[in-house]
Design a protein around this motif. Structure first.
Motif, PDB file in Angstrom:
ATOM      1  N   PHE A  12       0.233  -1.407   0.095  1.00  0.00           N
ATOM      2  CA  PHE A  12      -0.372   0.074   0.200  1.00  0.00           C
ATOM      3  C   PHE A  12       1.016   1.411  -0.305  1.00  0.00           C
ATOM      4  N   LEU A  13       2.168   1.665   0.581  1.00  0.00           N
ATOM      5  CA  LEU A  13       3.078   2.487   0.624  1.00  0.00           C
ATOM      6  C   LEU A  13       3.364   2.509  -0.844  1.00  0.00           C
ATOM      7  N   LEU A  14       3.973   1.350  -1.378  1.00  0.00           N
ATOM      8  CA  LEU A  14       4.077   1.383  -2.728  1.00  0.00           C
ATOM      9  C   LEU A  14       3.112   2.003  -3.716  1.00  0.00           C
ATOM     10  N   GLU A  15       2.027   2.084  -3.276  1.00  0.00           N
ATOM     11  CA  GLU A  15       1.251   2.776  -4.537  1.00  0.00           C
ATOM     12  C   GLU A  15       1.353   4.064  -4.432  1.00  0.00           C
ATOM     13  N   GLY A  16       1.496   4.296  -2.595  1.00  0.00           N
ATOM     14  CA  GLY A  16       1.245   5.776  -2.363  1.00  0.00           C
ATOM     15  C   GLY A  16       2.639   6.425  -3.133  1.00  0.00           C
ATOM     16  N   ALA A  17       3.480   5.689  -3.302  1.00  0.00           N
ATOM     17  CA  ALA A  17       4.717   6.505  -3.658  1.00  0.00           C
ATOM     18  C   ALA A  17       4.539   6.381  -5.164  1.00  0.00           C
ATOM     19  N   VAL A  18       4.086   5.505  -5.799  1.00  0.00           N
ATOM     20  CA  VAL A  18       4.029   5.618  -7.167  1.00  0.00           C
ATOM     21  C   VAL A  18       2.729   7.105  -7.544  1.00  0.00           C
ATOM     22  N   TRP A  19       1.712   7.407  -6.748  1.00  0.00           N
ATOM     23  CA  TRP A  19       0.847   8.440  -7.094  1.00  0.00           C
ATOM     24  C   TRP A  19       2.130   9.891  -6.514  1.00  0.00           C
ATOM     25  N   ILE A  22       3.972  10.411  -8.857  1.00  0.00           N
ATOM     26  CA  ILE A  22       3.184  10.922 -10.601  1.00  0.00           C
ATOM     27  C   ILE A  22       2.730  12.710 -10.439  1.00  0.00           C
ATOM     28  N   LEU A  23       2.351  13.287  -8.846  1.00  0.00           N
ATOM     29  CA  LEU A  23       2.128  14.164  -8.581  1.00  0.00           C
ATOM     30  C   LEU A  23       3.302  14.816  -8.641  1.00  0.00           C
ATOM     31  N   SER A  24       4.150  14.369  -8.199  1.00  0.00           N
ATOM     32  CA  SER A  24       5.753  14.922  -8.590  1.00  0.00           C
ATOM     33  C   SER A  24       5.956  15.301  -9.603  1.00  0.00           C
ATOM     34  N   ALA A  25       6.018  14.370 -10.860  1.00  0.00           N
ATOM     35  CA  ALA A  25       6.111  14.837 -12.069  1.00  0.00           C
ATOM     36  C   ALA A  25       5.061  15.600 -12.941  1.00  0.00           C
ATOM     37  N   CYS A  26       3.745  15.828 -12.247  1.00  0.00           N
ATOM     38  CA  CYS A  26       2.814  16.818 -12.808  1.00  0.00           C
ATOM     39  C   CYS A  26       2.855  17.825 -12.760  1.00  0.00           C
ATOM     40  N   ALA A  27       3.570  18.440 -11.086  1.00  0.00           N
ATOM     41  CA  ALA A  27       4.310  19.322 -10.843  1.00  0.00           C
ATOM     42  C   ALA A  27       5.179  20.430 -10.927  1.00  0.00           C
ATOM     43  N   PHE A  28       6.009  18.695 -11.833  1.00  0.00           N
ATOM     44  CA  PHE A  28       6.963  19.330 -12.203  1.00  0.00           C
ATOM     45  C   PHE A  28       7.221  19.736 -14.009  1.00  0.00           C
ATOM     46  N   ILE A  29       6.300  19.090 -14.394  1.00  0.00           N
ATOM     47  CA  ILE A  29       5.994  20.022 -15.914  1.00  0.00           C
ATOM     48  C   ILE A  29       5.044  20.760 -15.824  1.00  0.00           C
ATOM     49  N   ILE A 154      10.328  18.843  -4.417  1.00  0.00           N
ATOM     50  CA  ILE A 154       8.773  18.747  -5.019  1.00  0.00           C
ATOM     51  C   ILE A 154       8.076  17.816  -4.547  1.00  0.00           C
ATOM     52  N   ILE A 155       9.580  16.740  -4.448  1.00  0.00           N
ATOM     53  CA  ILE A 155       8.940  15.188  -3.861  1.00  0.00           C
ATOM     54  C   ILE A 155       8.132  15.144  -2.223  1.00  0.00           C
ATOM     55  N   LYS A 156       9.552  15.568  -1.540  1.00  0.00           N
ATOM     56  CA  LYS A 156       9.126  15.915  -0.420  1.00  0.00           C
ATOM     57  C   LYS A 156       7.675  16.932   0.186  1.00  0.00           C
ATOM     58  N   ASN A 157       7.877  17.721  -1.177  1.00  0.00           N
ATOM     59  CA  ASN A 157       6.563  18.599  -0.547  1.00  0.00           C
ATOM     60  C   ASN A 157       5.047  18.280  -1.101  1.00  0.00           C
ATOM     61  N   THR A 158       5.415  16.828  -1.979  1.00  0.00           N
ATOM     62  CA  THR A 158       4.501  16.305  -2.806  1.00  0.00           C
ATOM     63  C   THR A 158       3.573  15.843  -0.527  1.00  0.00           C
ATOM     64  N   VAL A 167      -4.269  10.831  -1.412  1.00  0.00           N
ATOM     65  CA  VAL A 167      -3.876   9.131  -1.096  1.00  0.00           C
ATOM     66  C   VAL A 167      -1.933   8.901  -1.549  1.00  0.00           C
ATOM     67  N   ASP A 168      -1.220  10.005  -0.920  1.00  0.00           N
ATOM     68  CA  ASP A 168       0.427   9.914  -1.983  1.00  0.00           C
ATOM     69  C   ASP A 168       0.689   8.683  -0.688  1.00  0.00           C
ATOM     70  N   LEU A 169       2.361   9.380  -0.669  1.00  0.00           N
ATOM     71  CA  LEU A 169       2.883   8.400  -0.159  1.00  0.00           C
ATOM     72  C   LEU A 169       2.837   8.606   1.674  1.00  0.00           C
ATOM     73  N   THR A 170       2.308   9.918   1.634  1.00  0.00           N
ATOM     74  CA  THR A 170       2.375  10.224   3.447  1.00  0.00           C
ATOM     75  C   THR A 170       0.914   9.886   4.136  1.00  0.00           C
TER      76      THR A 170
END
Length: 219
Positions: A12-19, A22-29, A154-158, A167-170
């Motif tokens: 479940f944590l790894l699934e959150g890490a995937v999101w 995804i959020l980090s990539a969207c925010a960066f782009i 960016i990753i940490k601030n997600t 439902v991200d990693l945190t």
């Protein structure tokens, strides 16, 4: 009976890490596109354009990212614009990333030697041609190490997106802890996954900085 931390929770944590990725990539782009626009506006010869870009940067940098998240998630539906947690988090982080990258890339553009600007003008190129064919390619080299390093932020601030039910990693860690009540092992696992996501980018950033420093020394 409360179950202990196990494989299903790691999954479940790894699934959150995937999101989170995804959020980090969207925010960066999205933030990268906005940041480039803001950077170009900051060096525009038009005073009104420069002032608007500067005001945008000062406004966004003066507001906590969490407040931007709440504004996107609760504020937009209040004015009739329904948004999902992912959309609200993406919009908020895009606005935030755009402000910081815009100012950082503005500095990279202005760091290009004046002689290069003058040489581009002598070629009788339009302003757009000078920027995209001469100035920006040189600025990219200067900006790359810092930009890669900023991706770690960016990753940490997600993690703040968990406050708007994304439902991200945190958030995944919070949900697991609420079910098994083992905060130490749960959030240690969350911290390890964040480290595994961020550490390679930190190493890459330092290597790029050293490579650029060697290149400048040779020049």
């Amino acid at each position: 009976m409360v179950s202990s931390f196990g494989t299903i929770h790691i999954q479940f944590l790894l699934e959150g890490a995937v999101w989170t990725i995804i959020l980090s990539a969207c925010a960066f782009i999205g933030g990268g596109v906005m940041g480039l626009i803001i950077a170009l506006m900051r060096i525009s010869p038009v005073w009104t354009v420069r002032t608007f870009a500067a005001a945008y940067i000062q406004l966004v940098q003066g507001i906590p990212l969490l407040v931007l998240m709440f504004t996107g998630f609760f504020g937009l539906p209040a004015i009739g614009v329904p948004v999902s947690p992912l959309m609200a988090a993406t919009i908020s982080m895009t606005v935030w990333v755009g402000a910081y990258l815009g100012e950082f890339w503005r500095g990279s553009l202005e760091a290009v030697p004046k002689s290069q600007w003058e040489a581009a003008e002598c070629l009788a190129l339009s302003r757009a041609q000078r920027m995209f064919k001469v100035i920006i390619p040189q600025a990219v080299r200067n900006a790359t190490p810092g930009t890669v390093g900023f991706m770690v932020q960016i990753i940490k601030n997600t993690s703040l997106a968990s406050a708007v039910s994304f439902v991200d990693l945190t958030r995944a860690g919070q949900l697991i802890n609420n079910s098994i009540f083992e905060p130490f092992i749960t959030f240690v696992a969350v911290a390890v996954i964040y480290f595994l996501l961020c550490f390679p980018l930190s190493v890459l950033s330092r290597r790029l900085e050293r490579r650029m420093a060697r290149g400048m020394a040779k020049a």
